[in-house]
Design an enzyme around this catalytic site. Structure first.
Site, mmCIF file in Angstrom:
data_model
loop_
_atom_site.group_PDB
_atom_site.id
_atom_site.type_symbol
_atom_site.label_atom_id
_atom_site.label_comp_id
_atom_site.label_asym_id
_atom_site.label_seq_id
_atom_site.Cartn_x
_atom_site.Cartn_y
_atom_site.Cartn_z
ATOM 1 N N LYS A 137 0.569 5.527 7.913
ATOM 2 C CA LYS A 137 1.336 5.854 6.858
ATOM 3 C C LYS A 137 0.400 5.957 5.569
ATOM 4 C CE LYS A 137 2.110 2.322 4.568
ATOM 5 N NZ LYS A 137 1.470 1.469 3.431
ATOM 6 N N SER A 153 0.836 -1.247 0.033
ATOM 7 C CA SER A 153 -0.054 -0.048 0.149
ATOM 8 C C SER A 153 0.860 1.321 -0.141
ATOM 9 C CB SER A 153 -0.828 -0.064 1.245
ATOM 10 O OG SER A 153 -1.832 -0.958 1.140
ATOM 11 N N LYS A 206 -7.090 1.742 -2.548
ATOM 12 C CA LYS A 206 -6.541 1.459 -1.324
ATOM 13 C C LYS A 206 -6.508 2.637 -0.357
ATOM 14 C CE LYS A 206 -5.166 -0.978 2.141
ATOM 15 N NZ LYS A 206 -4.074 -1.732 2.392
#
Length: 289
Positions: free
Chosen positions: A237, A94, A169
């Site tokens: 993140k 990701s 995502k």
């Protein structure tokens, strides 16, 4: 097929095992104690990502962050140095959609194909082979990748071109993060009001407020079971990616920004290696005298 698999962490290990169990030959890199069982099951350990690529028709990567993908693909002895002509790189990490497009251009310039295919479903989904996989790439590259996706996942969607999987995502992580925060606030409110949070959660399930987050992470919050299914620092993140992209697109994402700051606080408090449901403890600290 001969498949390279780089990234044998919490998610990668069970995903790799499913591929081995399906009869594929796996070439892996950086085998540690936790992933030694894969070698015992038939995976072949390689010294470098380049060696993995030289022996593979398809190379799968699933590592923590954008710089990690870049290092694996293009660093010294990286995948790009050993990639066969016509081989396919599938990045299931990701990471930044912008960087993904740049990585794909470099791989294609070297004669390879590229699909970005981040996943959702956490460790539970990885172990069960029921991950949600959101893929970006050409129709031909996606068609090559799909049989492998069907081994590792249940819901598989070709979203569009390279980078669109990563965009999807990030959108997923916005929704999940905000839902975790909502459940945390609701349970903190219930407890402070004198109600039993477990009973409140039970009453809400099946109604309009029901969700997977309420079921799974609500239970974690009540039982204080924060062993990671998905580490808080990784969700931090992902929300940083969302906030940075929103800035570049001149978008206002106020609630995403708020949850990103709360996750920053959790990581700063030493909770980055715990499950992201531990975000409730930030809410609790904000409410304590």
């Amino acid at each position: 097929m001969n498949i390279g698999f780089i990234g044998l962490g919490v998610m990668g290990r069970p995903m790799a095992r499913h591929l081995i169990d399906a009869g594929h030959t796996l070439y892996v890199n950086r085998v540690k104690a936790a992933s030694q069982a894969l070698v015992e099951a038939g995976a072949i350990a390689c010294d470098t990502p380049a060696e993995v690529a030289r022996r593979s028709e398809i190379v799968i990567t699933i590592v923590p962050d954008t710089p990690d993908v870049e290092a694996v693909l293009f660093g010294p002895e990286g995948v790009s140095e050993g990639l066969q002509q016509g081989a396919l790189v599938i990045d299931m990490s990701s990471i930044s959609p912008v960087a993904t497009k740049a990585f794909a251009e470099r791989i294609r310039a070297g004669g390879g194909g590229y699909v970005d295919a981040p996943v959702s479903g956490g460790e539970v989904g990885a172990k069960a082979g029921t991950l949600t996989i959101m893929a970006g790439g050409s129709e031909a590259d996606f068609a090559r990748a799909r049989p492998l996706f069907e081994i590792m996942g249940k819901t598989i969607t070709h979203v569009g071109e390279v980078g669109d999987g990563q965009t999807t995502k990030v959108a997923n992580q916005i929704i999940v993060g905000l839902n975790i925060q909502a459940v945390a606030e609701a349970l903190v409110f219930a407890k402070a009001s004198g109600a039993d949070p477990a009973k409140v959660r039970e009453a809400l399930m099946g109604g309009f407020a029901d969700s997977t987050i309420l079921k799974v992470h609500g239970e974690r919050m009540i039982n204080r079971t924060f062993d990671p299914g998905f580490r808080l620092r990784l969700h931090q993140k992902d929300l940083d990616l969302a906030v940075n992209a929103a800035r570049n697109l001149n978008l206002g994402l106020p609630n995403t920004s708020t949850v990103a700051q709360l996750m920053n606080a959790a990581v700063g408090h030493g909770e980055g290696e715990r499950d992201h449901s531990a975000l409730i403890e930030v809410v609790e600290r904000l409410s304590r005298p």
